[in-house]
Design an enzyme around this catalytic site. Structure first.
Site, PDB file in Angstrom:
ATOM      1  N   SER A 139       0.856  -1.191   0.000  1.00  0.00           N
ATOM      2  CA  SER A 139       0.000   0.000   0.000  1.00  0.00           C
ATOM      3  C   SER A 139       0.890   1.238   0.000  1.00  0.00           C
ATOM      4  CB  SER A 139      -0.869   0.008   1.269  1.00  0.00           C
ATOM      5  OG  SER A 139      -1.480   1.267   1.436  1.00  0.00           O
ATOM      6  N   TYR A 152      -1.585  -0.636  10.649  1.00  0.00           N
ATOM      7  CA  TYR A 152      -1.818  -1.031   9.247  1.00  0.00           C
ATOM      8  C   TYR A 152      -0.672  -0.509   8.384  1.00  0.00           C
ATOM      9  CZ  TYR A 152      -3.792  -1.114   4.540  1.00  0.00           C
ATOM     10  OH  TYR A 152      -3.981  -1.332   3.197  1.00  0.00           O
TER      11      TYR A 152
HETATM   12  N1  NAP Z   1      -8.720  -0.296  -0.837  1.00  0.00           N
HETATM   13  C1  NAP Z   1      -7.632   0.419  -0.932  1.00  0.00           C
HETATM   14  O1  NAP Z   1      -7.676   1.642  -1.122  1.00  0.00           O
HETATM   15  C2  NAP Z   1      -6.262  -0.233  -0.822  1.00  0.00           C
HETATM   16  C3  NAP Z   1      -5.122   0.527  -1.131  1.00  0.00           C
HETATM   17  C4  NAP Z   1      -3.871  -0.072  -1.045  1.00  0.00           C
HETATM   18  C5  NAP Z   1      -3.767  -1.400  -0.653  1.00  0.00           C
HETATM   19  N2  NAP Z   1      -4.889  -2.106  -0.349  1.00  0.00           N
HETATM   20  C6  NAP Z   1      -4.720  -3.525   0.030  1.00  0.00           C
HETATM   21  O2  NAP Z   1      -5.422  -4.320  -0.920  1.00  0.00           O
HETATM   22  C7  NAP Z   1      -5.750  -5.569  -0.331  1.00  0.00           C
HETATM   23  C8  NAP Z   1      -7.228  -5.867  -0.583  1.00  0.00           C
HETATM   24  O3  NAP Z   1      -7.997  -4.935   0.145  1.00  0.00           O
HETATM   25  P1  NAP Z   1      -9.411  -4.392  -0.373  1.00  0.00           P
HETATM   26  O4  NAP Z   1      -9.339  -2.926  -0.358  1.00  0.00           O
HETATM   27  O5  NAP Z   1      -9.811  -5.086  -1.612  1.00  0.00           O
HETATM   28  O6  NAP Z   1     -10.365  -4.780   0.868  1.00  0.00           O
HETATM   29  P2  NAP Z   1     -11.446  -5.946   1.066  1.00  0.00           P
HETATM   30  O7  NAP Z   1     -12.474  -5.934   0.009  1.00  0.00           O
HETATM   31  O8  NAP Z   1     -11.859  -5.837   2.496  1.00  0.00           O
HETATM   32  O9  NAP Z   1     -10.553  -7.261   0.836  1.00  0.00           O
HETATM   33  C9  NAP Z   1      -9.813  -7.861   1.840  1.00  0.00           C
HETATM   34  C10 NAP Z   1      -9.942  -9.355   1.632  1.00  0.00           C
HETATM   35  O10 NAP Z   1      -9.091 -10.020   2.572  1.00  0.00           O
HETATM   36  C11 NAP Z   1      -9.790 -11.148   3.064  1.00  0.00           C
HETATM   37  N3  NAP Z   1      -9.286 -11.448   4.406  1.00  0.00           N
HETATM   38  C12 NAP Z   1      -9.267 -10.635   5.489  1.00  0.00           C
HETATM   39  N4  NAP Z   1      -8.796 -11.283   6.558  1.00  0.00           N
HETATM   40  C13 NAP Z   1      -8.530 -12.557   6.142  1.00  0.00           C
HETATM   41  C14 NAP Z   1      -8.027 -13.720   6.784  1.00  0.00           C
HETATM   42  N5  NAP Z   1      -7.736 -13.738   8.109  1.00  0.00           N
HETATM   43  N6  NAP Z   1      -7.875 -14.847   6.059  1.00  0.00           N
HETATM   44  C15 NAP Z   1      -8.160 -14.854   4.733  1.00  0.00           C
HETATM   45  N7  NAP Z   1      -8.646 -13.794   4.062  1.00  0.00           N
HETATM   46  C16 NAP Z   1      -8.819 -12.654   4.769  1.00  0.00           C
HETATM   47  C17 NAP Z   1     -11.262 -10.739   3.102  1.00  0.00           C
HETATM   48  O11 NAP Z   1     -12.131 -11.864   2.968  1.00  0.00           O
HETATM   49  P3  NAP Z   1     -12.843 -12.564   4.245  1.00  0.00           P
HETATM   50  O12 NAP Z   1     -13.301 -11.467   5.146  1.00  0.00           O
HETATM   51  O13 NAP Z   1     -13.931 -13.387   3.641  1.00  0.00           O
HETATM   52  O14 NAP Z   1     -11.769 -13.421   4.874  1.00  0.00           O
HETATM   53  C18 NAP Z   1     -11.366  -9.852   1.877  1.00  0.00           C
HETATM   54  O15 NAP Z   1     -11.780 -10.592   0.732  1.00  0.00           O
HETATM   55  C19 NAP Z   1      -5.387  -5.453   1.151  1.00  0.00           C
HETATM   56  O16 NAP Z   1      -4.137  -6.075   1.387  1.00  0.00           O
HETATM   57  C20 NAP Z   1      -5.289  -3.961   1.367  1.00  0.00           C
HETATM   58  O17 NAP Z   1      -4.422  -3.640   2.442  1.00  0.00           O
HETATM   59  C21 NAP Z   1      -6.138  -1.571  -0.429  1.00  0.00           C
END
Ligand code: NAP
Length: 202
Positions: A139, A152
């Site tokens: 990130s 985080y």
């Molecule tokens: N959104 C942004 O602006 C942004 C920016 C930079 C980086 N990121 C990164 O991108 C990645 C995806 O995030 P997102 O924004 O797409 O959020 P999201 O929709 O909440 O996706 C996170 C995913 O991780 C899974 N997860 C969480 N805890 C878990 C566990 N203990 N075991 C297995 N799976 C788990 C969740 O599924 P379950 O709850 O079903 O387990 C969910 O599908 C993350 O690493 C985040 O830090 C996001």
């Protein structure tokens, strides 16, 4: 990395950025397997993308990761790409003494130890493939921390550092190492953040 013909495991592939990556790679002709905790969320994604596979995984659980790695490589022996995407963000008010202000253990275990442990469990298999890749989703907050998300941001800085070292260690193997640094994307990550506490960032 060649973008087609791979067998790709994406953690957190049922929602948000993971689902976006899963659907894009699926459309390009890759075999995609998505893994996360919520079966119903995984099912919605696989139903919308016939041919995509799913598996339940809680990346916070080291024993579950080892068992999962053994199972998934036996079910999908051609697995050659791992995308470490699963992550959680819980805002923290460091001045608060309330127990529910953030959950640093969960963030470190999910965002940092999870990718480290899953990488370790799958590396013996990946190294045997003719061409393989590990893609870690960090990130921008790993480079410029968000004050309301200190743990985080720290986990993402650590994942960035780990990814650099992993790339050097694997440079003489068929395993390519890639870091994905997504821009801001409105996903459940943010929804969950908003549902918890608005922390003043000064
Ligand atoms: N959104 C942004 O602006 C942004 C920016 C930079 C980086 N990121 C990164 O991108 C990645 C995806 O995030 P997102 O924004 O797409 O959020 P999201 O929709 O909440 O996706 C996170 C995913 O991780 C899974 N997860 C969480 N805890 C878990 C566990 N203990 N075991 C297995 N799976 C788990 C969740 O599924 P379950 O709850 O079903 O387990 C969910 O599908 C993350 O690493 C985040 O830090 C996001």
């Amino acid at each position: 990395m060649i973008l087609t013909g791979n067998t790709i495991l994406i953690t957190g592939g049922g929602s948000g950025i993971g689902r976006g990556l899963a659907e894009a790679f699926h459309a390009l002709g890759n075999k995609v397997i998505i893994a996360a905790r919520r079966q119903n969320v995984l099912d919605k994604t696989t139903e919308a993308n016939p041919g995509m596979a799913s598996a339940v995984l809680d990346i916070e659980d080291p024993a579950a990761i080892r068992a999962f790695a053994a199972r998934i490589t036996s079910q999908h022996p051609a697995l050659n790409v791992l995308i470490n995407n699963a992550g959680v963000l819980k805002p923290e008010n460091l001045k608060s003494h309330e127990k529910d202000s953030g959950d640093p253990e969960a963030m470190v275990t999910t965002n940092l130890l999870g990718p480290i442990r899953l990488t370790a469990a799958l590396l013996p298999h990946l190294q045997k493939q003719p061409a393989a890749a590990i893609l870690n989703v960090s990130s921008g907050l790993g480079f410029v921390p968000l004050p309301s998300a200190p743990t985080y941001s720290a986990t993402k800085a650590a994942l960035h550092s780990y990814t650099l070292a992993l790339r050097v260690q694997l440079r003489d193997t068929p395993v390519q190492v890639v870091e994905i640094i997504p821009p801001y994307v409105q996903t459940e990550l943010e929804d969950r953040t908003r549902r918890t506490i608005p922390v003043p960032c000064r």
